[in-house]
Design an enzyme around this catalytic site. Structure first.
Site, mmCIF file in Angstrom:
data_model
loop_
_atom_site.group_PDB
_atom_site.id
_atom_site.type_symbol
_atom_site.label_atom_id
_atom_site.label_comp_id
_atom_site.label_asym_id
_atom_site.label_seq_id
_atom_site.Cartn_x
_atom_site.Cartn_y
_atom_site.Cartn_z
ATOM 1 N N GLN A 15 16.977 82.446 32.869
ATOM 2 C CA GLN A 15 17.322 81.907 34.244
ATOM 3 C C GLN A 15 18.425 80.819 34.069
ATOM 4 O O GLN A 15 19.543 80.856 34.963
ATOM 5 C CB GLN A 15 16.226 81.190 34.716
ATOM 6 C CG GLN A 15 15.086 82.065 35.618
ATOM 7 C CD GLN A 15 14.752 80.728 36.423
ATOM 8 O OE1 GLN A 15 15.064 80.968 37.724
ATOM 9 N NE2 GLN A 15 13.622 80.091 36.104
ATOM 10 N N ASN A 131 11.296 73.694 26.847
ATOM 11 C CA ASN A 131 10.179 72.584 26.804
ATOM 12 C C ASN A 131 9.075 73.128 25.872
ATOM 13 O O ASN A 131 8.847 74.328 25.792
ATOM 14 C CB ASN A 131 9.114 72.873 28.362
ATOM 15 C CG ASN A 131 9.996 71.911 29.308
ATOM 16 O OD1 ASN A 131 10.435 70.874 29.024
ATOM 17 N ND2 ASN A 131 10.118 72.452 30.474
ATOM 18 N N ASP A 159 15.513 64.785 35.490
ATOM 19 C CA ASP A 159 14.676 63.842 36.124
ATOM 20 C C ASP A 159 15.408 62.834 36.576
ATOM 21 O O ASP A 159 14.996 62.087 37.587
ATOM 22 C CB ASP A 159 13.494 63.326 35.297
ATOM 23 C CG ASP A 159 12.735 64.822 34.442
ATOM 24 O OD1 ASP A 159 12.055 65.666 35.144
ATOM 25 O OD2 ASP A 159 12.864 64.907 33.269
ATOM 26 N N HIS A 187 9.599 64.248 29.097
ATOM 27 C CA HIS A 187 9.908 64.985 30.157
ATOM 28 C C HIS A 187 8.688 65.847 30.619
ATOM 29 O O HIS A 187 8.526 67.139 30.037
ATOM 30 C CB HIS A 187 10.923 66.042 29.795
ATOM 31 C CG HIS A 187 11.278 67.226 30.793
ATOM 32 N ND1 HIS A 187 11.578 66.887 32.167
ATOM 33 C CD2 HIS A 187 10.903 68.623 30.688
ATOM 34 C CE1 HIS A 187 11.707 68.189 32.934
ATOM 35 N NE2 HIS A 187 11.162 68.943 32.127
HETATM 36 P P1 NAX Z 1 13.724 82.101 30.887
HETATM 37 O O1 NAX Z 1 12.259 82.349 30.608
HETATM 38 O O2 NAX Z 1 14.319 82.547 32.134
HETATM 39 O O3 NAX Z 1 14.618 81.886 29.710
HETATM 40 C C1 NAX Z 1 14.127 81.677 28.357
HETATM 41 C C2 NAX Z 1 15.110 82.684 27.413
HETATM 42 O O4 NAX Z 1 14.853 82.212 26.108
HETATM 43 C C3 NAX Z 1 14.601 84.179 27.389
HETATM 44 O O5 NAX Z 1 15.721 85.203 27.850
HETATM 45 C C4 NAX Z 1 13.951 84.290 26.205
HETATM 46 O O6 NAX Z 1 14.184 85.631 25.658
HETATM 47 C C5 NAX Z 1 14.848 83.388 25.324
HETATM 48 N N1 NAX Z 1 14.316 82.932 24.035
HETATM 49 C C6 NAX Z 1 13.046 83.139 23.918
HETATM 50 N N2 NAX Z 1 12.755 82.626 22.481
HETATM 51 C C7 NAX Z 1 14.021 82.652 21.963
HETATM 52 C C8 NAX Z 1 14.441 82.417 20.710
HETATM 53 N N3 NAX Z 1 13.628 82.256 19.649
HETATM 54 N N4 NAX Z 1 15.695 82.213 20.505
HETATM 55 C C9 NAX Z 1 16.697 82.404 21.279
HETATM 56 N N5 NAX Z 1 16.347 82.822 22.661
HETATM 57 C C10 NAX Z 1 15.162 82.777 22.802
HETATM 58 O O7 NAX Z 1 13.530 80.398 31.184
HETATM 59 P P2 NAX Z 1 14.382 79.428 31.881
HETATM 60 O O8 NAX Z 1 14.050 79.091 33.276
HETATM 61 O O9 NAX Z 1 15.859 79.578 31.480
HETATM 62 O O10 NAX Z 1 13.941 77.891 30.911
HETATM 63 C C11 NAX Z 1 14.338 77.745 29.752
HETATM 64 C C12 NAX Z 1 13.305 76.497 29.163
HETATM 65 O O11 NAX Z 1 13.950 75.375 29.898
HETATM 66 C C13 NAX Z 1 12.063 76.665 29.507
HETATM 67 O O12 NAX Z 1 11.296 76.302 28.303
HETATM 68 C C14 NAX Z 1 11.753 75.707 30.456
HETATM 69 O O13 NAX Z 1 10.385 75.259 30.695
HETATM 70 C C15 NAX Z 1 12.943 74.746 30.257
HETATM 71 N N6 NAX Z 1 12.902 73.728 31.323
HETATM 72 C C16 NAX Z 1 13.337 72.548 31.155
HETATM 73 C C17 NAX Z 1 13.804 71.479 32.103
HETATM 74 C C18 NAX Z 1 14.041 70.289 31.453
HETATM 75 O O14 NAX Z 1 14.511 69.369 32.273
HETATM 76 N N7 NAX Z 1 14.230 69.802 30.115
HETATM 77 C C19 NAX Z 1 13.918 71.906 33.277
HETATM 78 C C20 NAX Z 1 14.159 73.371 33.572
HETATM 79 C C21 NAX Z 1 13.105 74.202 32.659
HETATM 80 O O15 NAX Z 1 11.700 74.109 33.050
#
Ligand code: NAX
Length: 328
Positions: A15, A131, A159, A187
């Site tokens: 996403q 995260n 944030d 975070h």
């Molecule tokens: P999605 O689940 O849409 O996308 C994550 C992608 O990472 C998936 O396509 C998956 O196949 C891929 N992935 C998993 N393991 C992998 C690896 N070993 N190597 C490469 N790619 C891999 O999540 P999305 O909404 O894009 O969020 C991504 C991350 O950001 C999550 O951990 C989410 O919790 C975190 N966030 C962090 C925020 C922050 O402020 N620090 C806020 C937004 C978000 O919640």
């Protein structure tokens, strides 16, 4: 023309990636004069979807996008990268315990830390969005002994931006009239958004607001729980805003925070403000040319102290848990 900057993005088919890649390719990260080469890492089953995203990148015909490489092998994708945005992580699924989550992400961030250590460019900077971001950054940093520790950071800019917008609404001003807001700590729900050092048109923000109950019982929890509120309203987690914050953080890190202001960034603690050394803790920082410096000398009252200590304690717990798992 200048050499393209190589920017890696992990989780590129996710996403956040769907918003982030287009912003990077359009020049929002590195400016209108710097060509960019994208290196996109995904897990094998997501490569097909990622190919579709690359088709769309092609179809945008971005003048600054010199090349896109995709793959599932970290060492190949990270080879020579100048900036690595680690977005992909393992989300918490139903029935998953905290330990399972740390372990699953530990596997990802130990491997990616090692790969960066081996093949990234000498000037590499690494920003972790996935995260639990602070602890994932700690794991990557600990597994990359040849990369200076200051090159790692975790994202608390979302944030920070959430805090700006909530405060602007309350004070009836625009976000650009607010300076020196700070996110302290993790975070997570324990993060502490501090407006006691913030300024609204040069005046102390807490004094302008003049409503301690609002600060303690509305403002701070609203910022901390904003992620959950977005999920509730949208049915999925913040993506465009997280991508935008990832851009803001990367841009300011590389090109410098605005004069007369600072930004919030989770970086390795040197013990400043009584935070245990070595934790990845969000501080007010000033950035210049890819380096950061923690803003020193802020007066911390008892209210702030308690909140800064609580979020540090949570990070100590996370650190001890990943240490017990042998990840750092
Ligand atoms: P999605 O689940 O849409 O996308 C994550 C992608 O990472 C998936 O396509 C998956 O196949 C891929 N992935 C998993 N393991 C992998 C690896 N070993 N190597 C490469 N790619 C891999 O999540 P999305 O909404 O894009 O969020 C991504 C991350 O950001 C999550 O951990 C989410 O919790 C975190 N966030 C962090 C925020 C922050 O402020 N620090 C806020 C937004 C978000 O919640």
């Amino acid at each position: 023309s200048p050499t393209p900057v190589k920017v890696a993005v992990t989780g590129a088919a996710g996403q956040i990636g769907y918003s982030l890649l287009f912003r990077i390719a359009s020049g929002a990260l590195l400016g209108p004069d710097t060509p960019v080469e994208l290196r996109l890492l995904e897990i094998t089953p997501a490569l097909g979807a990622l190919e579709g995203v690359v088709m769309e990148l092609d179809d945008c015909a971005f003048p600054l996008l010199s090349k896109v490489e995709i793959g599932d092998d970290a060492e190949t994708i990270f080879d020579g990268v100048n900036l690595a945005l680690l977005v992909g992580a393992r989300p918490r699924t139903k029935g998953m315990e905290r330990g399972d989550l740390l372990e699953a992400n530990g596997a990802i961030f130990t491997a990616q830390g090692k790969a960066l250590n081996k093949v990234a460019a000498d000037d590499v900077r690494i920003g972790v969005t996935g995260n639990p971001a602070n602890t994932n950054a700690l794991i990557a940093m600990s597994n990359a002994p040849d990369i200076p520790r200051e090159r790692f950071s975790a994202l608390t800019r979302l944030d920070h931006n959430r805090g700006l917008s909530q405060l602007a609404k309350k004070a009836g001003v625009t976000v650009s009239e607010i300076k020196k807001l700070t996110i302290w700590g993790n975070h997570s729900a324990t993060q502490y958004t501090d407006i006691f050092h913030a300024e609204i048109n040069g005046q102390n923000a807490a004094e302008v607001v003049n409503d301690q109950a609002w600060i303690a019982d509305t403002f701070i929890p609203t910022v901390a729980k904003r992620g959950a509120a977005i999920i509730e309203a949208r049915g999925s987690s913040s993506a465009a805003s997280a991508a935008s914050a990832t851009i803001d953080a990367g841009r300011d890190w590389l090109t410098g925070s605005p004069e007369g202001d600072w930004v919030s960034m989770a970086v390795v603690s040197d013990g400043s403000y009584g935070v245990p050394e070595g934790l990845i803790y969000s501080y007010p920082v000033i950035t210049r040319n890819g380096d950061w410096e923690i803003v020193q000398g802020l007066e911390i009252d008892d209210f702030s102290r308690a909140k800064m200590d609580a979020t540090a304690a949570e990070l100590v717990e996370e650190r001890d848990a990943v240490k017990a798992l042998g990840l750092i």
